[in-house]
Design an enzyme around this catalytic site. Sequence first.
Site, PDB file in Angstrom:
ATOM      1  N   ASP A  43       0.836  -1.193   0.000  1.00  0.00           N
ATOM      2  CA  ASP A  43       0.000   0.000   0.000  1.00  0.00           C
ATOM      3  C   ASP A  43       0.875   1.249   0.000  1.00  0.00           C
ATOM      4  O   ASP A  43       1.617   1.497   0.949  1.00  0.00           O
ATOM      5  CB  ASP A  43      -0.916   0.007   1.224  1.00  0.00           C
ATOM      6  CG  ASP A  43      -1.817   1.227   1.273  1.00  0.00           C
ATOM      7  OD1 ASP A  43      -2.978   1.112   0.824  1.00  0.00           O
ATOM      8  OD2 ASP A  43      -1.375   2.291   1.736  1.00  0.00           O
ATOM      9  N   TYR A  48       3.022   9.989  -0.632  1.00  0.00           N
ATOM     10  CA  TYR A  48       4.121   9.413   0.144  1.00  0.00           C
ATOM     11  C   TYR A  48       5.474   9.646  -0.522  1.00  0.00           C
ATOM     12  O   TYR A  48       6.512   9.490   0.123  1.00  0.00           O
ATOM     13  CB  TYR A  48       3.930   7.908   0.338  1.00  0.00           C
ATOM     14  CG  TYR A  48       2.689   7.483   1.074  1.00  0.00           C
ATOM     15  CD1 TYR A  48       1.882   8.392   1.759  1.00  0.00           C
ATOM     16  CD2 TYR A  48       2.303   6.141   1.088  1.00  0.00           C
ATOM     17  CE1 TYR A  48       0.740   7.977   2.422  1.00  0.00           C
ATOM     18  CE2 TYR A  48       1.173   5.722   1.758  1.00  0.00           C
ATOM     19  CZ  TYR A  48       0.386   6.645   2.417  1.00  0.00           C
ATOM     20  OH  TYR A  48      -0.751   6.223   3.066  1.00  0.00           O
ATOM     21  N   LYS A  73      -2.901   5.760  -4.370  1.00  0.00           N
ATOM     22  CA  LYS A  73      -3.996   6.686  -4.083  1.00  0.00           C
ATOM     23  C   LYS A  73      -3.819   8.010  -4.822  1.00  0.00           C
ATOM     24  O   LYS A  73      -2.677   8.452  -5.033  1.00  0.00           O
ATOM     25  CB  LYS A  73      -4.077   6.967  -2.577  1.00  0.00           C
ATOM     26  CG  LYS A  73      -4.003   5.725  -1.698  1.00  0.00           C
ATOM     27  CD  LYS A  73      -3.946   6.076  -0.225  1.00  0.00           C
ATOM     28  CE  LYS A  73      -3.688   4.850   0.628  1.00  0.00           C
ATOM     29  NZ  LYS A  73      -2.266   4.430   0.593  1.00  0.00           N
ATOM     30  N   HIS A 106      -7.661   9.542  -1.580  1.00  0.00           N
ATOM     31  CA  HIS A 106      -6.954   9.605  -0.303  1.00  0.00           C
ATOM     32  C   HIS A 106      -7.783  10.256   0.807  1.00  0.00           C
ATOM     33  O   HIS A 106      -7.788   9.782   1.943  1.00  0.00           O
ATOM     34  CB  HIS A 106      -5.631  10.348  -0.481  1.00  0.00           C
ATOM     35  CG  HIS A 106      -4.559   9.876   0.435  1.00  0.00           C
ATOM     36  ND1 HIS A 106      -3.244   9.742   0.046  1.00  0.00           N
ATOM     37  CD2 HIS A 106      -4.587   9.476   1.729  1.00  0.00           C
ATOM     38  CE1 HIS A 106      -2.527   9.292   1.065  1.00  0.00           C
ATOM     39  NE2 HIS A 106      -3.321   9.123   2.095  1.00  0.00           N
TER      40      HIS A 106
END
Length: 274
Positions: A43, A48, A73, A106
């Site tokens: 994930d 990120y 996401k 998200h």
Amino acid sequence: MDYVTLNNGLQMPQLGFGVWKVKDEEATPAVAKALETGYRSLDTAMIYQNEHGVGKAIKDSGIPRDELFITTKVWNADQGYENTIQAYEESLNKLGLDYVDLYLIHWPTPDYDDYVDTYKAMEKLYHEGRVKAIGVCNFDIEHLQRLLDECDVTPVLNQVECHPYLPQNELKQFCAGNDIFVEAWSPLNQGGDALQNEVITRIADSHGKTPAQVMLRWHLQNDTIIIPKSETPSRIEENFNAFDFELTAEDMKAINELDRNERQGPLPNEMNIR
């Protein structure tokens, strides 16, 4: 590994590996260790900034693509119909993949009111076979209900903060009633003290397990999908070993009673950062 069957028939590992706050260059060895340990669900997310590192670990592993379940996401700033399509292409490029198994919104960012158009773009990707499943993160009941009313494809899951101090019982009941799985981020109450809770530690001692393994087992027995994150090799292995024991009904009841409605993250309606 246990698997769940999502509402479109796709099978997903119930335990995955999360990489939130893992730097791009550190994601590659962390994911490599997770894959070596046996994780097959990964994930990540655009925000990120480690999709490239995750993709490199996937490529280097040599594991056949169809044995992996990859989630990423769309970030808040990329919401909207056309923006979402473009963001998906960028994520694929960074990951070095032809498709992802699961694409998620998200946050709903309701102040901007783009999440329905964002989801409709994801439906297009899904109908074209470019993504195997679509879902959401951090959606409350009101946001989910709007998607159910205005869109065609029911989300396969809702990824939210969930742990013994925030079990999300009302949200779980709504999701179960609409064939939507709940996936827990921060399943170990990162930033909180649940791992030191005397109820958790007592149950862990009784089973010869660690508090983390007990908390993960609690999630599994509650039919919740989980994505614990760690960069420490020993903890990556520890978190994976949650399938060889079972909590009793009394254990489950005791953990269920730890509910404090206590969050580490923001409320969905208050998270509108772009």
